[in-house]
Scaffold this active site. Sequence first.
Site, PDB file in Angstrom:
ATOM      1  N   TRP A   1     -36.213  40.643   1.997  1.00  0.00           N
ATOM      2  CA  TRP A   1     -36.997  39.502   1.502  1.00  0.00           C
ATOM      3  C   TRP A   1     -36.143  38.253   1.301  1.00  0.00           C
ATOM      4  O   TRP A   1     -36.667  37.182   1.040  1.00  0.00           O
ATOM      5  CB  TRP A   1     -37.674  39.864   0.179  1.00  0.00           C
ATOM      6  CG  TRP A   1     -38.732  40.927   0.285  1.00  0.00           C
ATOM      7  CD1 TRP A   1     -39.034  41.718   1.375  1.00  0.00           C
ATOM      8  CD2 TRP A   1     -39.653  41.312  -0.744  1.00  0.00           C
ATOM      9  NE1 TRP A   1     -40.073  42.566   1.084  1.00  0.00           N
ATOM     10  CE2 TRP A   1     -40.466  42.341  -0.220  1.00  0.00           C
ATOM     11  CE3 TRP A   1     -39.859  40.897  -2.064  1.00  0.00           C
ATOM     12  CZ2 TRP A   1     -41.473  42.949  -0.967  1.00  0.00           C
ATOM     13  CZ3 TRP A   1     -40.858  41.497  -2.807  1.00  0.00           C
ATOM     14  CH2 TRP A   1     -41.661  42.510  -2.261  1.00  0.00           C
ATOM     15  N   LYS A   2     -34.822  38.406   1.329  1.00  0.00           N
ATOM     16  CA  LYS A   2     -33.906  37.279   1.091  1.00  0.00           C
ATOM     17  C   LYS A   2     -34.264  36.619  -0.261  1.00  0.00           C
ATOM     18  O   LYS A   2     -34.649  37.322  -1.185  1.00  0.00           O
ATOM     19  CB  LYS A   2     -33.950  36.307   2.272  1.00  0.00           C
ATOM     20  CG  LYS A   2     -33.734  37.062   3.598  1.00  0.00           C
ATOM     21  CD  LYS A   2     -33.493  36.183   4.779  1.00  0.00           C
ATOM     22  CE  LYS A   2     -33.309  37.070   6.018  1.00  0.00           C
ATOM     23  NZ  LYS A   2     -32.932  36.315   7.208  1.00  0.00           N
TER      24      LYS A   2
ATOM     25  N   HIS B   1     -24.813  41.283   5.173  1.00  0.00           N
ATOM     26  CA  HIS B   1     -25.745  40.486   5.974  1.00  0.00           C
ATOM     27  C   HIS B   1     -25.032  39.229   6.484  1.00  0.00           C
ATOM     28  O   HIS B   1     -24.184  38.668   5.788  1.00  0.00           O
ATOM     29  CB  HIS B   1     -26.968  40.113   5.138  1.00  0.00           C
ATOM     30  CG  HIS B   1     -28.054  39.505   5.955  1.00  0.00           C
ATOM     31  ND1 HIS B   1     -28.054  38.171   6.308  1.00  0.00           N
ATOM     32  CD2 HIS B   1     -29.145  40.050   6.544  1.00  0.00           C
ATOM     33  CE1 HIS B   1     -29.118  37.928   7.061  1.00  0.00           C
ATOM     34  NE2 HIS B   1     -29.798  39.053   7.212  1.00  0.00           N
TER      35      HIS B   1
ATOM     36  N   GLU C   1     -27.741  42.932  13.890  1.00  0.00           N
ATOM     37  CA  GLU C   1     -28.498  41.684  13.803  1.00  0.00           C
ATOM     38  C   GLU C   1     -27.717  40.566  14.474  1.00  0.00           C
ATOM     39  O   GLU C   1     -26.834  39.964  13.849  1.00  0.00           O
ATOM     40  CB  GLU C   1     -28.745  41.316  12.333  1.00  0.00           C
ATOM     41  CG  GLU C   1     -29.524  42.360  11.568  1.00  0.00           C
ATOM     42  CD  GLU C   1     -30.218  41.756  10.360  1.00  0.00           C
ATOM     43  OE1 GLU C   1     -31.439  41.887  10.280  1.00  0.00           O
ATOM     44  OE2 GLU C   1     -29.541  41.138   9.531  1.00  0.00           O
TER      45      GLU C   1
ATOM     46  N   SER D   1     -35.735  38.337  14.112  1.00  0.00           N
ATOM     47  CA  SER D   1     -37.054  37.949  14.638  1.00  0.00           C
ATOM     48  C   SER D   1     -37.863  39.131  15.170  1.00  0.00           C
ATOM     49  O   SER D   1     -38.581  39.008  16.158  1.00  0.00           O
ATOM     50  CB  SER D   1     -36.921  36.853  15.708  1.00  0.00           C
ATOM     51  OG  SER D   1     -36.294  35.711  15.152  1.00  0.00           O
TER      52      SER D   1
ATOM     53  N   GLY E   1     -36.915  40.217   8.336  1.00  0.00           N
ATOM     54  CA  GLY E   1     -36.864  39.101   7.396  1.00  0.00           C
ATOM     55  C   GLY E   1     -38.239  38.473   7.244  1.00  0.00           C
ATOM     56  O   GLY E   1     -39.089  38.953   6.501  1.00  0.00           O
ATOM     57  N   GLY E   2     -38.475  37.403   7.967  1.00  0.00           N
ATOM     58  CA  GLY E   2     -39.704  36.624   7.837  1.00  0.00           C
ATOM     59  C   GLY E   2     -40.978  37.455   7.858  1.00  0.00           C
ATOM     60  O   GLY E   2     -41.869  37.272   7.017  1.00  0.00           O
TER      61      GLY E   2
HETATM   62  P1  PGA Z   1     -35.705  37.586  10.542  1.00  0.00           P
HETATM   63  O1  PGA Z   1     -34.486  38.073   9.610  1.00  0.00           O
HETATM   64  O2  PGA Z   1     -36.557  38.808  10.800  1.00  0.00           O
HETATM   65  O3  PGA Z   1     -36.405  36.533   9.738  1.00  0.00           O
HETATM   66  O4  PGA Z   1     -35.097  37.068  11.807  1.00  0.00           O
HETATM   67  C1  PGA Z   1     -33.887  39.329   9.783  1.00  0.00           C
HETATM   68  C2  PGA Z   1     -32.750  39.470   8.799  1.00  0.00           C
HETATM   69  O5  PGA Z   1     -32.037  38.499   8.568  1.00  0.00           O
HETATM   70  O6  PGA Z   1     -32.519  40.565   8.238  1.00  0.00           O
END
Ligand code: PGA
Length: 250
Positions: free
Chosen positions: A10-11, A95, A166, A212, A233-234
């Site tokens: 979720w950052k 990360h 990643e 992504s 992430g998003g």
């Molecule tokens: P993202 O992020 O799916 O928004 O590209 C992935 C992550 O940073 O773990």
Amino acid sequence: MRKKIVAGNWKMNKTASEAAALIDGIKKEVADVTEVDVVVCPPFTNLQVAAAACAGSNVKLGAQNVHWEASGAYTGEISAAMLKDLGVEYVIIGHSERRQYFGETDETVNARTKAALAVGLIPIVCVGETLAERDAGNMEAVVVRQVKAGLNDLGDDLAKVVIAYEPVWAIGTGRTATPAQAQEVHALIRLTLAEISDGDTANAIRIQYGGSMKPENAKELMSQPDIDGGLIGGAALKADSFAAIVKAGE
Ligand code: PGA
């Protein structure tokens, strides 16, 4: 057969009340999922609320970082035992955003990984090259170095670790690695694991793809032979898109 694992990173998003609502939504959507491990990794401030929301469900809890010392004068830091005590089971380590913005190195990744394992947390150790590194032909060297140094000297605990590949150029950019590009690096990571351990351990370790990943590309990515799930992430910030990715792993 490796069980797939899909984790939401979720950052720095969601307040505690928003976290509870999101987990409620995810729980409903993935209630019938048994073939994929489902993990949510909210910010530290939401972990207690999130633990209550996850209780009794198939949604497991992860954190986004952990300090390597057990306790002491480390203002602003969080120990592995503090996480464990709240019901946290997983922790993201290394990360690329922490490597880019907060001085994370392979050495601190290794120290954090050991601290997590020492209390029984499962580390999700992130590796991945930047676009400049890839364009300069250094992808292999960077990824192999991050794997070897980050996972140095773990002994039998190595088998418990989850790795997330990643590529930095794919994170939050909408630009996903193609399934073939991702598979190439996942296979390289597995080869590297076999070098630092043995074939059985290398075959047992789960390697997630992140960058992504979304409902539209998740199935194709996760059907590659060495891609064992996703770090999202998003698309993890909404129950329906996160659940669709989880189900693509079934
Ligand atoms: P993202 O992020 O799916 O928004 O590209 C992935 C992550 O940073 O773990």
